[in-house]
Motif scaffolding. Structure first.
Motif, PDB file in Angstrom:
ATOM      1  N   ARG A 154      38.567  47.057 -16.600  1.00  0.00           N
ATOM      2  CA  ARG A 154      39.085  45.722 -16.896  1.00  0.00           C
ATOM      3  C   ARG A 154      39.122  44.882 -15.621  1.00  0.00           C
ATOM      4  NH1 ARG A 154      42.970  43.317 -20.851  1.00  0.00           N
ATOM      5  NH2 ARG A 154      43.527  41.329 -19.911  1.00  0.00           N
ATOM      6  N   LYS A 155      38.701  43.620 -15.747  1.00  0.00           N
ATOM      7  CA  LYS A 155      38.739  42.673 -14.633  1.00  0.00           C
ATOM      8  C   LYS A 155      39.539  41.415 -14.977  1.00  0.00           C
ATOM      9  CE  LYS A 155      35.944  45.237 -12.165  1.00  0.00           C
ATOM     10  NZ  LYS A 155      36.451  45.987 -10.991  1.00  0.00           N
ATOM     11  N   ARG A 156      39.694  41.144 -16.270  1.00  0.00           N
ATOM     12  CA  ARG A 156      40.364  39.908 -16.703  1.00  0.00           C
ATOM     13  C   ARG A 156      41.852  39.954 -16.375  1.00  0.00           C
ATOM     14  NH1 ARG A 156      40.039  39.902 -22.610  1.00  0.00           N
ATOM     15  NH2 ARG A 156      40.939  37.817 -22.409  1.00  0.00           N
ATOM     16  N   PRO A 157      42.443  38.831 -15.986  1.00  0.00           N
ATOM     17  CA  PRO A 157      43.888  38.791 -15.748  1.00  0.00           C
ATOM     18  C   PRO A 157      44.664  39.118 -17.025  1.00  0.00           C
ATOM     19  CG  PRO A 157      42.808  36.849 -14.844  1.00  0.00           C
ATOM     20  CD  PRO A 157      41.784  37.553 -15.684  1.00  0.00           C
ATOM     21  N   LEU A 158      45.876  39.583 -16.846  1.00  0.00           N
ATOM     22  CA  LEU A 158      46.752  39.949 -17.954  1.00  0.00           C
ATOM     23  C   LEU A 158      48.119  39.332 -17.709  1.00  0.00           C
ATOM     24  CD1 LEU A 158      47.137  41.785 -20.521  1.00  0.00           C
ATOM     25  CD2 LEU A 158      47.911  43.567 -18.952  1.00  0.00           C
ATOM     26  N   THR A 159      48.744  38.843 -18.768  1.00  0.00           N
ATOM     27  CA  THR A 159      50.076  38.249 -18.656  1.00  0.00           C
ATOM     28  C   THR A 159      51.132  39.235 -19.121  1.00  0.00           C
ATOM     29  OG1 THR A 159      49.185  36.029 -19.041  1.00  0.00           O
ATOM     30  CG2 THR A 159      51.546  36.328 -19.378  1.00  0.00           C
ATOM     31  N   LEU A 160      52.183  39.391 -18.311  1.00  0.00           N
ATOM     32  CA  LEU A 160      53.325  40.234 -18.668  1.00  0.00           C
ATOM     33  C   LEU A 160      54.542  39.341 -18.853  1.00  0.00           C
ATOM     34  CD1 LEU A 160      54.729  43.003 -19.031  1.00  0.00           C
ATOM     35  CD2 LEU A 160      55.106  43.001 -16.549  1.00  0.00           C
ATOM     36  N   ILE A 161      55.025  39.258 -20.088  1.00  0.00           N
ATOM     37  CA  ILE A 161      56.204  38.453 -20.414  1.00  0.00           C
ATOM     38  C   ILE A 161      57.366  39.423 -20.557  1.00  0.00           C
ATOM     39  CG2 ILE A 161      57.189  36.807 -22.066  1.00  0.00           C
ATOM     40  CD1 ILE A 161      54.077  36.466 -22.930  1.00  0.00           C
ATOM     41  N   ALA A 162      58.327  39.353 -19.645  1.00  0.00           N
ATOM     42  CA  ALA A 162      59.360  40.384 -19.608  1.00  0.00           C
ATOM     43  C   ALA A 162      60.550  39.916 -18.780  1.00  0.00           C
ATOM     44  CB  ALA A 162      58.791  41.672 -18.995  1.00  0.00           C
ATOM     45  N   PRO A 163      61.734  40.504 -19.021  1.00  0.00           N
ATOM     46  CA  PRO A 163      62.865  40.248 -18.128  1.00  0.00           C
ATOM     47  C   PRO A 163      62.531  40.657 -16.698  1.00  0.00           C
ATOM     48  CG  PRO A 163      63.587  41.326 -20.145  1.00  0.00           C
ATOM     49  CD  PRO A 163      62.089  41.376 -20.148  1.00  0.00           C
ATOM     50  N   ARG A 164      63.165  40.022 -15.748  1.00  0.00           N
ATOM     51  CA  ARG A 164      62.880  40.270 -14.341  1.00  0.00           C
ATOM     52  C   ARG A 164      63.004  41.744 -13.939  1.00  0.00           C
ATOM     53  NH1 ARG A 164      60.374  37.498 -10.076  1.00  0.00           N
ATOM     54  NH2 ARG A 164      60.596  38.946  -8.345  1.00  0.00           N
ATOM     55  N   LEU A 169      45.504  47.809  -9.073  1.00  0.00           N
ATOM     56  CA  LEU A 169      44.812  47.359 -10.273  1.00  0.00           C
ATOM     57  C   LEU A 169      43.683  46.398  -9.905  1.00  0.00           C
ATOM     58  CD1 LEU A 169      47.931  46.656 -12.533  1.00  0.00           C
ATOM     59  CD2 LEU A 169      46.458  48.688 -12.545  1.00  0.00           C
ATOM     60  N   PRO A 170      42.517  46.528 -10.547  1.00  0.00           N
ATOM     61  CA  PRO A 170      41.385  45.647 -10.251  1.00  0.00           C
ATOM     62  C   PRO A 170      41.457  44.313 -10.992  1.00  0.00           C
ATOM     63  CG  PRO A 170      40.701  47.283 -11.832  1.00  0.00           C
ATOM     64  CD  PRO A 170      42.131  47.608 -11.483  1.00  0.00           C
ATOM     65  N   TYR A 171      42.618  43.964 -11.476  1.00  0.00           N
ATOM     66  CA  TYR A 171      42.819  42.693 -12.166  1.00  0.00           C
ATOM     67  C   TYR A 171      44.235  42.207 -11.880  1.00  0.00           C
ATOM     68  CZ  TYR A 171      45.118  45.797 -15.541  1.00  0.00           C
ATOM     69  OH  TYR A 171      45.925  46.737 -16.132  1.00  0.00           O
ATOM     70  N   GLU A 172      44.447  40.931 -12.077  1.00  0.00           N
ATOM     71  CA  GLU A 172      45.745  40.322 -11.803  1.00  0.00           C
ATOM     72  C   GLU A 172      46.685  40.508 -12.995  1.00  0.00           C
ATOM     73  OE1 GLU A 172      47.759  35.905 -10.991  1.00  0.00           O
ATOM     74  OE2 GLU A 172      45.596  36.107 -11.301  1.00  0.00           O
ATOM     75  N   VAL A 173      47.933  40.818 -12.709  1.00  0.00           N
ATOM     76  CA  VAL A 173      48.983  40.816 -13.718  1.00  0.00           C
ATOM     77  C   VAL A 173      49.950  39.689 -13.351  1.00  0.00           C
ATOM     78  CG1 VAL A 173      50.848  42.088 -14.829  1.00  0.00           C
ATOM     79  CG2 VAL A 173      48.764  43.292 -14.125  1.00  0.00           C
ATOM     80  N   ALA A 174      50.022  38.682 -14.200  1.00  0.00           N
ATOM     81  CA  ALA A 174      50.886  37.531 -13.957  1.00  0.00           C
ATOM     82  C   ALA A 174      52.184  37.704 -14.737  1.00  0.00           C
ATOM     83  CB  ALA A 174      50.185  36.242 -14.367  1.00  0.00           C
ATOM     84  N   HIS A 175      53.318  37.595 -14.049  1.00  0.00           N
ATOM     85  CA  HIS A 175      54.611  37.790 -14.700  1.00  0.00           C
ATOM     86  C   HIS A 175      55.193  36.463 -15.163  1.00  0.00           C
ATOM     87  CE1 HIS A 175      59.165  38.450 -14.361  1.00  0.00           C
ATOM     88  NE2 HIS A 175      58.776  38.998 -15.486  1.00  0.00           N
ATOM     89  N   VAL A 176      55.674  36.455 -16.402  1.00  0.00           N
ATOM     90  CA  VAL A 176      56.461  35.344 -16.939  1.00  0.00           C
ATOM     91  C   VAL A 176      57.870  35.865 -17.158  1.00  0.00           C
ATOM     92  CG1 VAL A 176      56.777  33.751 -18.866  1.00  0.00           C
ATOM     93  CG2 VAL A 176      54.460  34.289 -18.060  1.00  0.00           C
ATOM     94  N   ASP A 177      58.828  35.335 -16.414  1.00  0.00           N
ATOM     95  CA  ASP A 177      60.223  35.752 -16.558  1.00  0.00           C
ATOM     96  C   ASP A 177      60.772  35.143 -17.844  1.00  0.00           C
ATOM     97  OD1 ASP A 177      62.904  36.358 -16.421  1.00  0.00           O
ATOM     98  OD2 ASP A 177      63.211  35.536 -14.412  1.00  0.00           O
ATOM     99  N   VAL A 178      60.980  35.984 -18.847  1.00  0.00           N
ATOM    100  CA  VAL A 178      61.339  35.483 -20.172  1.00  0.00           C
ATOM    101  C   VAL A 178      62.673  34.744 -20.151  1.00  0.00           C
ATOM    102  CG1 VAL A 178      62.448  37.646 -20.865  1.00  0.00           C
ATOM    103  CG2 VAL A 178      61.495  36.136 -22.610  1.00  0.00           C
ATOM    104  N   ALA A 179      63.549  35.074 -19.207  1.00  0.00           N
ATOM    105  CA  ALA A 179      64.859  34.416 -19.150  1.00  0.00           C
ATOM    106  C   ALA A 179      64.776  32.994 -18.619  1.00  0.00           C
ATOM    107  CB  ALA A 179      65.815  35.232 -18.279  1.00  0.00           C
TER     108      ALA A 179
END
Length: 331
Positions: free
Chosen positions: A84-94, A111-121
């Motif tokens: 996998r190379k495509r970025p992935l979004t992680l929506i989760a508490p901090r 990881l060979p791809y970016e994981v972008a965090h969205v702080d759900v709070a």
């Protein structure tokens, strides 16, 4: 319009037939999909489906407890090892993001791809939109911050008026496709307007997927206009009374009472305590829920069940082997 594949339906610990929490959500818009919770062993369950980690668009974690997130590092690592190379979004508490960062550092996980965090709070609504899905988050009541995710898809359907096209002397062909795409066409010196030969309708499907929660009524606003609620039913009321308020979970009857009051047409219960794994225990949970929820379709989810929600709000269940499951209860 929405498809739900249950990857784990047990609470706290896995059992012989049930993994801990994981739920895949797809829309009809494409191959991309959303994963809600990643309990330990989720990636093994995924191997029993046709879902690909390459098509995974985002992961929503309801809360930091291990039976909802301990499978996350392994799943991310496997996706990377699969190319996998495509970025992935992680929506989760901090705290989930902090734990993942520590795990990556301590285990030398690159990881060979970016994981972008969205702080759900802290994120505004919607917390995520892609692959034909809109996702909003709603706070719940649990021992740690916990959230439900409202997932909605909307599609425009354009239908040709075949009789009108024949009456206008336009034979089937590329011009029909152009009209259906919203384009006006020229034919024999005339301009045929798409609006005159098409009917547009809006179709939508909406579901609310709850995390661990001691107060189902907190989801009343989230469930407005929804056709399905997926919610934990960890205990029967008698067991919840014995264990007391500490675990901060819901009884099957509590969830069913709320679903009835909210006018929800479909209710799927999941996240069952290991004490209910035998048929008699599940029957007890089901009986308690049915006594309170009398106007809609009630289901108890099993691992690898697939539910499909259509635009009319009708929910159907099948297994991954295409066998038709038991008919839901209707009054």
């Amino acid at each position: 319009m929405l498809t739900f594949t249950f990857l784990g339906t047990s609470s706290g610990v896995p059992t012989r037939h049930r993994n801990v929490s994981g739920l895949a959500v797809q829309s009809a818009a494409g191959a991309g999909w959303l994963l809600v919770d990643v309990g330990e062993g989720t990636q093994q369950r995924l191997l029993q489906t046709r879902l690909s980690l390459h098509d995974l668009e985002a992961i929503c974690i309801t809360h930091v407890h291990g039976d909802h997130c301990y499978g996350l590092p392994g799943l991310l690592a496997s996706a990377g090892m699969a190319g996998r190379k495509r970025p992935l979004t992680l929506i989760a508490p901090r705290p989930v993001w902090d734990w993942l960062a520590a795990t990556r550092a301590c285990t030398d996980l690159h990881l060979p791809y970016e994981v972008a965090h969205v702080d759900v709070a802290a994120a505004p609504s919607p917390v995520w939109t892609a692959s034909g899905l809109r996702v909003d988050a709603h706070a719940l009541r649990h021992r740690v911050p916990s959230y439900a995710y409202r997932v909605e898809t909307v599609a425009q359907r354009i239908q040709l008026d075949v009789n009108a096209l024949h009456a206008a002397g336009l034979p089937p062909g590329p011009m029909w496709k152009a009209l259906q795409s919203g384009e006006d066409v020229s034919c024999d010196g005339r301009v045929l307007h798409s609006a005159a030969f098409t009917t547009r309708t809006t179709q939508r499907a909406c579901a609310v997927i709850g995390g661990d929660n001691a107060e189902p009524a907190l989801l009343r606003e989230a469930c407005e206009g929804a056709q399905l609620l997926v919610h934990e039913a960890t205990y029967t009321q008698s067991i919840l009374d014995k264990v007391g308020p500490g675990p901060m979970h819901s009884a099957a009857g509590q969830v069913a009472t709320f679903a009835q009051s909210a006018g929800l047409p479909n209710l799927v219960l999941t996240h069952f305590s290991a004490r209910y794994q035998a048929a008699a225990g599940l029957a007890e949970l089901e009986a308690e829920a049915r006594a309170q929820y009398t106007t809609g379709a009630l289901w108890l989810a099993n691992d690898l069940d697939v539910f499909e929600l259509d635009a009319a709000g009708v929910l159907s269940r099948r297994t991954l082997t295409q066998r038709v499951a038991a008919t839901p209860f209707h009054p």
